[in-house]
Design a protein around this motif. Structure first.
Motif, PDB file in Angstrom:
ATOM      1  N   ASN A 171       0.831  -1.551   0.055  1.00 23.98           N
ATOM      2  CA  ASN A 171       0.059  -0.097  -0.004  1.00 23.98           C
ATOM      3  C   ASN A 171       0.811   1.164  -0.171  1.00 23.98           C
ATOM      4  O   ASN A 171       0.775   2.129   0.729  1.00 23.98           O
ATOM      5  CB  ASN A 171      -1.048   0.037   1.347  1.00 23.98           C
ATOM      6  CG  ASN A 171      -2.070   1.008   1.011  1.00 23.98           C
ATOM      7  OD1 ASN A 171      -2.283   1.470  -0.059  1.00 23.98           O
ATOM      8  ND2 ASN A 171      -2.744   1.212   2.142  1.00 23.98           N
ATOM      9  N   THR A 214      -3.848  -3.846  13.315  1.00 27.54           N
ATOM     10  CA  THR A 214      -4.652  -3.319  12.104  1.00 27.54           C
ATOM     11  C   THR A 214      -3.915  -3.437  10.989  1.00 27.54           C
ATOM     12  O   THR A 214      -4.546  -3.692  10.019  1.00 27.54           O
ATOM     13  CB  THR A 214      -5.534  -2.065  12.597  1.00 27.54           C
ATOM     14  OG1 THR A 214      -6.052  -1.967  13.952  1.00 27.54           O
ATOM     15  CG2 THR A 214      -6.368  -1.537  11.481  1.00 27.54           C
ATOM     16  N   GLU A 215      -2.575  -2.903  10.936  1.00 28.53           N
ATOM     17  CA  GLU A 215      -2.064  -2.728   9.853  1.00 28.53           C
ATOM     18  C   GLU A 215      -1.500  -4.088   9.047  1.00 28.53           C
ATOM     19  O   GLU A 215      -1.710  -4.304   7.919  1.00 28.53           O
ATOM     20  CB  GLU A 215      -0.847  -1.922   9.847  1.00 28.53           C
ATOM     21  CG  GLU A 215      -1.208  -0.409  10.096  1.00 28.53           C
ATOM     22  CD  GLU A 215      -0.264   0.652  10.566  1.00 28.53           C
ATOM     23  OE1 GLU A 215      -0.296   1.640  10.413  1.00 28.53           O
ATOM     24  OE2 GLU A 215       1.047   0.030  11.084  1.00 28.53           O
ATOM     25  N   ARG A 259      -3.158  -7.050   9.766  1.00 29.57           N
ATOM     26  CA  ARG A 259      -4.672  -7.530   9.101  1.00 29.57           C
ATOM     27  C   ARG A 259      -4.869  -7.224   7.753  1.00 29.57           C
ATOM     28  O   ARG A 259      -5.428  -7.615   6.828  1.00 29.57           O
ATOM     29  CB  ARG A 259      -5.742  -7.227  10.221  1.00 29.57           C
ATOM     30  CG  ARG A 259      -6.805  -8.013   9.707  1.00 29.57           C
ATOM     31  CD  ARG A 259      -7.736  -8.056  10.970  1.00 29.57           C
ATOM     32  NE  ARG A 259      -8.343  -6.647  11.675  1.00 29.57           N
ATOM     33  CZ  ARG A 259      -7.714  -6.085  12.589  1.00 29.57           C
ATOM     34  NH1 ARG A 259      -7.153  -7.092  13.645  1.00 29.57           N
ATOM     35  NH2 ARG A 259      -8.020  -4.972  13.282  1.00 29.57           N
ATOM     36  N   ALA A 260      -5.035  -5.476   7.572  1.00 33.86           N
ATOM     37  CA  ALA A 260      -4.984  -5.076   6.459  1.00 33.86           C
ATOM     38  C   ALA A 260      -4.208  -5.588   5.352  1.00 33.86           C
ATOM     39  O   ALA A 260      -4.492  -5.591   4.030  1.00 33.86           O
ATOM     40  CB  ALA A 260      -5.103  -3.742   6.413  1.00 33.86           C
ATOM     41  N   THR A 316       1.303  -1.900  13.335  1.00 36.29           N
ATOM     42  CA  THR A 316       0.079  -2.308  14.385  1.00 36.29           C
ATOM     43  C   THR A 316      -0.598  -3.463  13.724  1.00 36.29           C
ATOM     44  O   THR A 316      -0.553  -3.832  12.521  1.00 36.29           O
ATOM     45  CB  THR A 316      -0.879  -1.014  14.377  1.00 36.29           C
ATOM     46  OG1 THR A 316      -1.714  -1.264  13.183  1.00 36.29           O
ATOM     47  CG2 THR A 316      -0.273   0.354  14.345  1.00 36.29           C
ATOM     48  N   ARG A 346      -5.079  -7.102   1.853  1.00 31.76           N
ATOM     49  CA  ARG A 346      -4.545  -6.742   0.435  1.00 31.76           C
ATOM     50  C   ARG A 346      -4.231  -7.685  -0.429  1.00 31.76           C
ATOM     51  O   ARG A 346      -4.510  -7.983  -1.718  1.00 31.76           O
ATOM     52  CB  ARG A 346      -3.811  -5.808   0.612  1.00 31.76           C
ATOM     53  CG  ARG A 346      -4.198  -4.438   0.926  1.00 31.76           C
ATOM     54  CD  ARG A 346      -3.290  -3.251   0.757  1.00 31.76           C
ATOM     55  NE  ARG A 346      -1.894  -3.342   1.442  1.00 31.76           N
ATOM     56  CZ  ARG A 346      -1.925  -3.203   2.906  1.00 31.76           C
ATOM     57  NH1 ARG A 346      -3.079  -2.487   3.399  1.00 31.76           N
ATOM     58  NH2 ARG A 346      -0.570  -3.106   3.361  1.00 31.76           N
ATOM     59  N   ASN A 359      -0.290   1.640   5.332  1.00 31.35           N
ATOM     60  CA  ASN A 359      -1.782   2.068   6.186  1.00 31.35           C
ATOM     61  C   ASN A 359      -2.616   1.142   5.857  1.00 31.35           C
ATOM     62  O   ASN A 359      -2.961   0.233   5.019  1.00 31.35           O
ATOM     63  CB  ASN A 359      -1.918   3.497   5.432  1.00 31.35           C
ATOM     64  CG  ASN A 359      -2.773   4.336   6.285  1.00 31.35           C
ATOM     65  OD1 ASN A 359      -3.736   4.001   6.495  1.00 31.35           O
ATOM     66  ND2 ASN A 359      -2.329   5.473   6.735  1.00 31.35           N
ATOM     67  N   ALA A 360      -3.522   1.254   6.984  1.00 32.51           N
ATOM     68  CA  ALA A 360      -4.688   0.309   6.808  1.00 32.51           C
ATOM     69  C   ALA A 360      -5.939   0.747   5.962  1.00 32.51           C
ATOM     70  O   ALA A 360      -6.374  -0.078   5.421  1.00 32.51           O
ATOM     71  CB  ALA A 360      -5.347   0.273   8.414  1.00 32.51           C
ATOM     72  N   GLU A 361      -5.928   2.064   5.453  1.00 28.63           N
ATOM     73  CA  GLU A 361      -6.711   2.547   4.449  1.00 28.63           C
ATOM     74  C   GLU A 361      -5.932   2.446   3.354  1.00 28.63           C
ATOM     75  O   GLU A 361      -4.582   2.450   3.132  1.00 28.63           O
ATOM     76  CB  GLU A 361      -6.915   3.938   4.848  1.00 28.63           C
ATOM     77  CG  GLU A 361      -7.900   3.875   6.287  1.00 28.63           C
ATOM     78  CD  GLU A 361      -8.189   5.576   6.733  1.00 28.63           C
ATOM     79  OE1 GLU A 361      -8.247   6.443   5.708  1.00 28.63           O
ATOM     80  OE2 GLU A 361      -8.755   5.815   7.518  1.00 28.63           O
TER      81      GLU A 361
END
Length: 273
Positions: free
Chosen positions: A164, A240-241, A243-244, A238, A248, A191-193
């Protein structure tokens, strides 16, 4: 950039050991960089190499990334690059240096004769090139921005989608004299987004090559919770990151195609070089 003496960049000592344990001596500074980027020599057991040192203390805060995390993301990008088997990111470690903890990366001397990006007044990309899109080159004139249609650049486009990458500029591409391609500056990654911004849109929407789908299959297994790679990334990113990141990889495997611009924000970073 401050002039520095020529230093060897291919030590016989394992590079990661040299970067991790060697003594850092600051030789100059890349003044054009938005964050502190110091050119150093690193020495250990009679070996010496040139490297880049980016101290956390010199990182400029960003609104969409936690403060003091860019160095860890640079190291995580190297770990992912190694996991792909493509070796696109120079050896990179996290360690203490003259100005505190930071990222230390082997210096890669780029081949000045290699051309990976170009502007053409033709309406379509020529043979050996992929079109990115129109670029303003004057008040009333545009040209077509193209990048090389090379296997290494295509691998990098896949890696950027996985990590990402929000800032793939032309100046981050380092074609080495031996023909290998390296990529640098991976602070705004993971980034998670969705943040993908890149100059490498030439394959957008095209089917992924077989080697990329095979790599994604291997990477999916390597990222399983509790795996060595997942454990290492958990020290740098993190939960969350991480997991993201898995999501992806799963999405790329499912689509089987290079991603396309989302249309929600500029797809190309600024400045592009």
């Amino acid at each position: 950039m401050t002039d520095v003496p020529s230093l060897p960049t291919a030590p016989t000592l394992p590079v990661i050991e040299l970067l991790t344990r060697g003594e850092l001596t600051v030789r100059g500074q890349v003044r054009e960089a938005s964050n502190a980027v110091l050119l150093c020599s690193v020495t250990h057991d009679g070996e010496e190499a040139a490297c880049v040192y980016k101290p956390v203390a010199g990182e400029r805060p960003l609104w969409d990334f936690p403060d003091g995390t860019l160095a860890q993301r640079e190291v995580a990008a190297y770990e992912l690059s190694e996991a792909t088997g493509w070796g696109l990111v120079p050896p990179t470690v996290l360690r203490d240096g003259p100005y505190g903890q930071g990222m230390v990366q082997l210096w890669i001397e780029a081949d000045p004769s290699a051309t990976l990006l170009a502007l053409t007044e033709d309406e379509e990309a020529g043979e050996g090139w992929k079109a990115v899109g129109p670029a303003q080159v004057g008040e009333d004139r545009t040209a077509l921005l193209v990048h090389a249609d090379s296997p290494d650049l295509r691998r990098l486009a896949v890696l950027d989608a996985v990590i990402n990458n929000g800032d793939r500029k032309g100046g981050h591409l380092l074609p080495a004299p031996d023909g290998r391609l390296y990529a640098i500056d991976h602070g705004v990654t993971f980034n998670a987004e969705d943040k993908l911004r890149t100059l490498l849109w030439g394959w957008a929407g095209e089917e992924l090559p077989a080697e990329a789908t095979e790599m994604l299959d291997r990477l999916d297994r390597s990222l399983a919770p509790g795996s060595p790679l997942a454990t290492r990334l958990a020290q740098l990113l993190t939960e969350t990151e991480v997991r993201a990141l898995r999501m992806r990889v799963t999405a790329l495997r499912a689509s089987g195609r290079h991603p396309e611009p989302s249309g929600r924000w500029p797809a190309i970073p600024w400045p592009p070089v």
